[in-house]
Enzyme design. Structure first.
Site, PDB file in Angstrom:
ATOM      1  N   CYS A  73       0.818  -1.329   0.074  1.00 18.01           N
ATOM      2  CA  CYS A  73       0.187  -0.087  -0.322  1.00 18.01           C
ATOM      3  C   CYS A  73       0.919   1.115   0.229  1.00 18.01           C
ATOM      4  O   CYS A  73       0.202   2.088  -0.413  1.00 18.01           O
ATOM      5  CB  CYS A  73      -1.031  -0.255   1.009  1.00 18.01           C
ATOM      6  SG  CYS A  73      -0.385  -0.276   2.847  1.00 18.01           S
ATOM      7  N   CYS A 105      -2.907  -2.751  -1.649  1.00 23.22           N
ATOM      8  CA  CYS A 105      -2.287  -4.083  -0.974  1.00 23.22           C
ATOM      9  C   CYS A 105      -1.867  -4.795  -1.560  1.00 23.22           C
ATOM     10  O   CYS A 105      -1.178  -6.188  -1.319  1.00 23.22           O
ATOM     11  CB  CYS A 105      -2.943  -4.630   0.118  1.00 23.22           C
ATOM     12  SG  CYS A 105      -2.680  -3.194   1.432  1.00 23.22           S
ATOM     13  N   LYS A 119      -5.849  -9.311  10.860  1.00 25.05           N
ATOM     14  CA  LYS A 119      -5.561  -7.827  11.208  1.00 25.05           C
ATOM     15  C   LYS A 119      -6.795  -7.424  10.222  1.00 25.05           C
ATOM     16  O   LYS A 119      -7.068  -7.608   9.161  1.00 25.05           O
ATOM     17  CB  LYS A 119      -5.008  -8.092   9.969  1.00 25.05           C
ATOM     18  CG  LYS A 119      -4.792  -6.020   9.590  1.00 25.05           C
ATOM     19  CD  LYS A 119      -3.636  -5.711   8.655  1.00 25.05           C
ATOM     20  CE  LYS A 119      -3.367  -3.824   8.512  1.00 25.05           C
ATOM     21  NZ  LYS A 119      -2.138  -3.605   7.217  1.00 25.05           N
ATOM     22  N   ARG A 175      -1.789   6.232   7.868  1.00 29.16           N
ATOM     23  CA  ARG A 175      -2.226   5.931   6.897  1.00 29.16           C
ATOM     24  C   ARG A 175      -1.695   7.513   6.401  1.00 29.16           C
ATOM     25  O   ARG A 175      -0.728   7.519   5.477  1.00 29.16           O
ATOM     26  CB  ARG A 175      -3.790   6.241   6.008  1.00 29.16           C
ATOM     27  CG  ARG A 175      -4.322   4.540   6.591  1.00 29.16           C
ATOM     28  CD  ARG A 175      -5.180   4.514   6.175  1.00 29.16           C
ATOM     29  NE  ARG A 175      -5.903   2.688   6.187  1.00 29.16           N
ATOM     30  CZ  ARG A 175      -6.833   2.381   6.236  1.00 29.16           C
ATOM     31  NH1 ARG A 175      -7.855   3.633   6.605  1.00 29.16           N
ATOM     32  NH2 ARG A 175      -7.358   1.502   6.495  1.00 29.16           N
ATOM     33  N   GLU A 233      -8.247 -17.714  10.574  1.00 27.49           N
ATOM     34  CA  GLU A 233      -6.789 -16.522   9.904  1.00 27.49           C
ATOM     35  C   GLU A 233      -5.781 -17.298  10.591  1.00 27.49           C
ATOM     36  O   GLU A 233      -4.747 -17.423  10.067  1.00 27.49           O
ATOM     37  CB  GLU A 233      -7.404 -15.325   9.927  1.00 27.49           C
ATOM     38  CG  GLU A 233      -8.429 -14.363   8.734  1.00 27.49           C
ATOM     39  CD  GLU A 233      -7.898 -14.570   7.334  1.00 27.49           C
ATOM     40  OE1 GLU A 233      -6.396 -15.233   6.702  1.00 27.49           O
ATOM     41  OE2 GLU A 233      -8.104 -14.004   6.496  1.00 27.49           O
ATOM     42  N   LYS A 286      -4.174  -7.215  15.490  1.00 25.65           N
ATOM     43  CA  LYS A 286      -4.176  -5.323  15.173  1.00 25.65           C
ATOM     44  C   LYS A 286      -5.259  -5.401  14.746  1.00 25.65           C
ATOM     45  O   LYS A 286      -5.633  -5.629  13.888  1.00 25.65           O
ATOM     46  CB  LYS A 286      -3.275  -6.008  14.183  1.00 25.65           C
ATOM     47  CG  LYS A 286      -2.811  -4.020  13.482  1.00 25.65           C
ATOM     48  CD  LYS A 286      -1.823  -4.035  12.350  1.00 25.65           C
ATOM     49  CE  LYS A 286      -1.656  -2.225  11.498  1.00 25.65           C
ATOM     50  NZ  LYS A 286      -1.395  -2.124  10.862  1.00 25.65           N
ATOM     51  N   SER A 293      -1.547   2.934  15.142  1.00 23.24           N
ATOM     52  CA  SER A 293      -1.753   4.551  15.708  1.00 23.24           C
ATOM     53  C   SER A 293      -2.226   5.687  16.154  1.00 23.24           C
ATOM     54  O   SER A 293      -2.642   6.713  16.622  1.00 23.24           O
ATOM     55  CB  SER A 293      -1.327   4.592  14.335  1.00 23.24           C
ATOM     56  OG  SER A 293      -2.766   5.010  13.171  1.00 23.24           O
ATOM     57  N   TYR A 328       3.919   2.491  19.859  1.00 19.78           N
ATOM     58  CA  TYR A 328       4.751   4.152  18.971  1.00 19.78           C
ATOM     59  C   TYR A 328       5.184   4.937  20.830  1.00 19.78           C
ATOM     60  O   TYR A 328       5.864   5.298  20.530  1.00 19.78           O
ATOM     61  CB  TYR A 328       3.974   4.760  18.201  1.00 19.78           C
ATOM     62  CG  TYR A 328       2.820   4.677  17.661  1.00 19.78           C
ATOM     63  CD1 TYR A 328       4.119   4.360  15.694  1.00 19.78           C
ATOM     64  CD2 TYR A 328       2.478   3.883  17.459  1.00 19.78           C
ATOM     65  CE1 TYR A 328       3.790   3.527  15.040  1.00 19.78           C
ATOM     66  CE2 TYR A 328       1.991   3.067  15.664  1.00 19.78           C
ATOM     67  CZ  TYR A 328       2.394   2.936  14.457  1.00 19.78           C
ATOM     68  OH  TYR A 328       2.488   2.804  13.528  1.00 19.78           O
TER      69      TYR A 328
END
Length: 328
Positions: free
Chosen positions: A125, A133, A199, A209, A237, A252, A278, A317
């Site tokens: 992406c 993606c 995800k 983004r 998954e 995530k 984020s 972060y």
């Protein structure tokens, strides 16, 4: 569970002092649990604060050792590299270009900090002109099977540059198998894969983004990322990725998906990573700036919550701040 009640059993007895509380503490957070995300960009002498991620920066390759040095000195064992390329096209070919920031950063970091675990994000992406993606088909949706060999090329280029671990985040069916086979065929059978196994198509990704310049130019990613309403699907998954060769699995986002973290931890015998994304970070920072919360206490409580739910590793972060607070 049978417990003799009050007044025979008084739980407060073991909460009376700090040392008593430490003796019965069930989950411990350390700097070794942390993975620090870094964004590398083209150019020279660049350290530019990311507006949407306060205290995090875009780094040019010639300055990327600065945050790596700080992370190493704080005892953080691993970094996760994201790249902003110098060019974009329909296929995202800059993603496997050995002259681009991620590959160049891998070389520099490995030469100077050989013990730092370099993890690289593998997706398209950030590199495609359309922001999706993978390769698009004639309907302008991502062509799953045509994308797999491109992802494999990216993973191999990262390994060749010195990456210690590949973290594919693209959510294509069969992506772990394609990357595992490509790594093995190119002599990198010892490179582990950390799969973004669960995800979700989440609203919490907005600040990232902007940081990675990866917003899609049309549509959204709900056709390949998971529905936040589903938890059984997430387990399917994860099972698929493990079957295809994932060494570590990831959930995530993290904060709104604690139930998924716990279910994955209880169901599968694989190391589990969570991504404190984020949007989660930005909300805490904004509330702290307004004086509405105690940032340190909120962040440390959140990190401990991830550990309690079953996470072994935490991408965040907040990593540098957490490591500093742990040293206090």
């Amino acid at each position: 569970m049978s417990i003799t009640g009050y007044p025979t059993y008084r739980p407060r007895r073991m909460r009376r002092t700090a040392n008593l509380r430490a003796m019965i503490c069930e989950n411990t957070l350390t700097a070794k649990d942390l993975i620090y995300p870094l964004f590398v960009v083209p150019g020279e002498n660049i350290k530019h604060e990311i507006e949407t991620l306060e205290g995090n920066y875009h780094w040019s390759v010639d300055r990327v050792l600065e945050p790596v040095k700080e992370a190493a000195e704080l005892g953080i064992p691993a970094i996760l590299l994201f790249g902003v390329p110098s060019y974009k096209d329909e296929l995202g070919s800059s993603a496997w270009d050995m002259n681009e920031p991620v590959q160049q950063a891998c070389k520099v970091i490995k030469e100077n900090y050989p013990d730092m675990v370099i993890i690289t994000d593998v997706c398209m992406c950030e590199y495609t002109s359309h922001g999706h993606c993978g390769k698009l088909d004639e309907r302008t949706t991502v062509d799953n099977d045509a994308t797999l060999p491109l992802l494999a090329k990216v993973a191999v280029s990262h390994a060749q540059a010195g990456a210690d671990m590949i973290a594919p985040s693209n959510m294509m069916d069969g992506y772990v198998k394609a990357i595992r086979e490509a790594l093995d065929e190119n002599g990198f059978s010892d490179i582990p894969i950390m799969a973004y196994a669960a995800k979700f198509a989440s609203a919490y990704y907005g600040p990232f983004r902007a940081a990675a310049d990866s917003a899609p130019s049309h549509g959204d990613r709900k056709g390949y990322q998971e529905d936040p309403a589903n938890s059984d699907e997430a387990l399917r998954e994860v099972a698929l990725d493990i079957e295809e060769g994932a060494d570590i699995v990831m959930v995530k986002p993290a904060m709104a998906f604690m139930d998924i973290i716990y279910r994955v931890h209880e169901t599968f015998n694989r190391p589990l990573c969570v991504y404190n994304v984020s949007g989660e970070f930005a909300m805490v920072k904004a509330a702290a700036k307004m004086g509405w919360i105690d940032e340190k206490r909120i962040v440390m409580e959140t990190m401990t919550g991830f550990k309690r739910a079953g996470a072994k590793m935490i991408i965040t972060y907040h990593a540098l701040d957490v490591a500093r607070w742990l040293k206090e």
